[in-house]
Design a protein around this motif. Sequence first.
Motif, PDB file in Angstrom:
ATOM      1  N   PHE A   1     -55.953 -47.100 -43.189  1.00 14.88           N
ATOM      2  CA  PHE A   1     -55.090 -47.336 -44.337  1.00 14.88           C
ATOM      3  C   PHE A   1     -55.920 -47.582 -45.602  1.00 14.88           C
ATOM      4  CE2 PHE A   1     -52.412 -49.948 -47.096  1.00 14.88           C
ATOM      5  CZ  PHE A   1     -51.243 -49.199 -47.117  1.00 14.88           C
ATOM      6  N   ILE A   2     -56.956 -48.411 -45.488  1.00 14.34           N
ATOM      7  CA  ILE A   2     -57.832 -48.682 -46.635  1.00 14.34           C
ATOM      8  C   ILE A   2     -58.519 -47.406 -47.087  1.00 14.34           C
ATOM      9  CG2 ILE A   2     -59.953 -49.867 -47.354  1.00 14.34           C
ATOM     10  CD1 ILE A   2     -59.056 -52.172 -45.429  1.00 14.34           C
ATOM     11  N   GLY A   3     -59.063 -46.647 -46.141  1.00 11.72           N
ATOM     12  CA  GLY A   3     -59.752 -45.408 -46.482  1.00 11.72           C
ATOM     13  C   GLY A   3     -58.829 -44.395 -47.143  1.00 11.72           C
TER      14      GLY A   3
ATOM     15  N   PHE B   1     -55.809 -34.559 -39.610  1.00  5.80           N
ATOM     16  CA  PHE B   1     -55.623 -34.790 -41.045  1.00  5.80           C
ATOM     17  C   PHE B   1     -54.148 -35.054 -41.343  1.00  5.80           C
ATOM     18  CE2 PHE B   1     -54.958 -33.247 -45.414  1.00  5.80           C
ATOM     19  CZ  PHE B   1     -55.854 -34.070 -46.090  1.00  5.80           C
ATOM     20  N   MET B   2     -53.285 -34.237 -40.734  1.00  5.58           N
ATOM     21  CA  MET B   2     -51.841 -34.446 -40.911  1.00  5.58           C
ATOM     22  C   MET B   2     -51.431 -35.806 -40.335  1.00  5.58           C
ATOM     23  SD  MET B   2     -50.652 -30.589 -39.859  1.00  5.58           S
ATOM     24  CE  MET B   2     -48.945 -31.000 -39.597  1.00  5.58           C
TER      25      MET B   2
ATOM     26  N   TYR C   1     -50.050 -42.986 -42.403  1.00  8.94           N
ATOM     27  CA  TYR C   1     -50.085 -43.715 -43.675  1.00  8.94           C
ATOM     28  C   TYR C   1     -48.661 -43.934 -44.189  1.00  8.94           C
ATOM     29  CZ  TYR C   1     -51.770 -44.874 -48.405  1.00  8.94           C
ATOM     30  OH  TYR C   1     -52.047 -45.487 -49.609  1.00  8.94           O
ATOM     31  N   ARG C   2     -47.868 -42.865 -44.170  1.00 10.40           N
ATOM     32  CA  ARG C   2     -46.465 -42.971 -44.580  1.00 10.40           C
ATOM     33  C   ARG C   2     -45.699 -43.922 -43.667  1.00 10.40           C
ATOM     34  NH1 ARG C   2     -43.046 -38.293 -42.675  1.00 10.40           N
ATOM     35  NH2 ARG C   2     -43.259 -39.607 -40.852  1.00 10.40           N
TER      36      ARG C   2
ATOM     37  N   ARG D   1     -42.811 -48.359 -39.857  1.00 11.48           N
ATOM     38  CA  ARG D   1     -42.661 -47.823 -38.506  1.00 11.48           C
ATOM     39  C   ARG D   1     -43.911 -48.017 -37.649  1.00 11.48           C
ATOM     40  NH1 ARG D   1     -39.442 -44.004 -41.526  1.00 11.48           N
ATOM     41  NH2 ARG D   1     -41.246 -42.710 -41.980  1.00 11.48           N
ATOM     42  N   VAL D   2     -45.058 -48.181 -38.306  1.00 10.21           N
ATOM     43  CA  VAL D   2     -46.317 -48.482 -37.626  1.00 10.21           C
ATOM     44  C   VAL D   2     -46.844 -49.783 -38.215  1.00 10.21           C
ATOM     45  CG1 VAL D   2     -48.709 -47.728 -37.261  1.00 10.21           C
ATOM     46  CG2 VAL D   2     -46.849 -46.055 -37.157  1.00 10.21           C
ATOM     47  N   LYS D   3     -47.208 -50.719 -37.336  1.00  5.86           N
ATOM     48  CA  LYS D   3     -47.697 -52.027 -37.798  1.00  5.86           C
ATOM     49  C   LYS D   3     -49.094 -51.918 -38.352  1.00  5.86           C
ATOM     50  CE  LYS D   3     -45.257 -55.605 -35.504  1.00  5.86           C
ATOM     51  NZ  LYS D   3     -45.466 -56.924 -34.968  1.00  5.86           N
ATOM     52  N   LEU D   4     -49.311 -52.657 -39.441  1.00  5.24           N
ATOM     53  CA  LEU D   4     -50.640 -52.729 -40.036  1.00  5.24           C
ATOM     54  C   LEU D   4     -51.262 -53.988 -39.625  1.00  5.24           C
ATOM     55  CD1 LEU D   4     -52.642 -51.264 -41.847  1.00  5.24           C
ATOM     56  CD2 LEU D   4     -51.571 -52.335 -43.766  1.00  5.24           C
TER      57      LEU D   4
END
Length: 117
Positions: free
Chosen positions: A45-47, A100-101, A107-108, A114-117
């Motif tokens: 996420f940071i990258g 890549f996709m 990320y979205r 929907r995905v935990k950070l």
Amino acid sequence: MNPSPAAARTPAGAAVDPRQFSSFAEFYPFYLSEHADRTCRRLHFIGSTLALASLAVLVVTANPWWLLGALFAGYGFAWVGHFAFEKNRPASFKRPLYSFMGDWVMYRDIWAGRVKL
């Protein structure tokens, strides 16, 4: 969604070859299973965020070095996450386009909750 590393394995415990997937829809659950470690997802996420910021600076300044910065930020943070925390090889080595996709869909999905950070 918190994928488990076991989801990336066959019932016999053999590693899954990411080249076996014939569509991105089939690949994405595997992709998420390869990002079960929270630190790895955070580094992705940071990258990705730094890559987007670098691309914005590229557009504003027209300085092509920012493209190199975007690549280093995006892949550098992700690969540290995989090698140091997830302890696996990035799927981008075998399925670069789907990976890549997957980066951008994850990320979205992080932004959407929907995905935990």
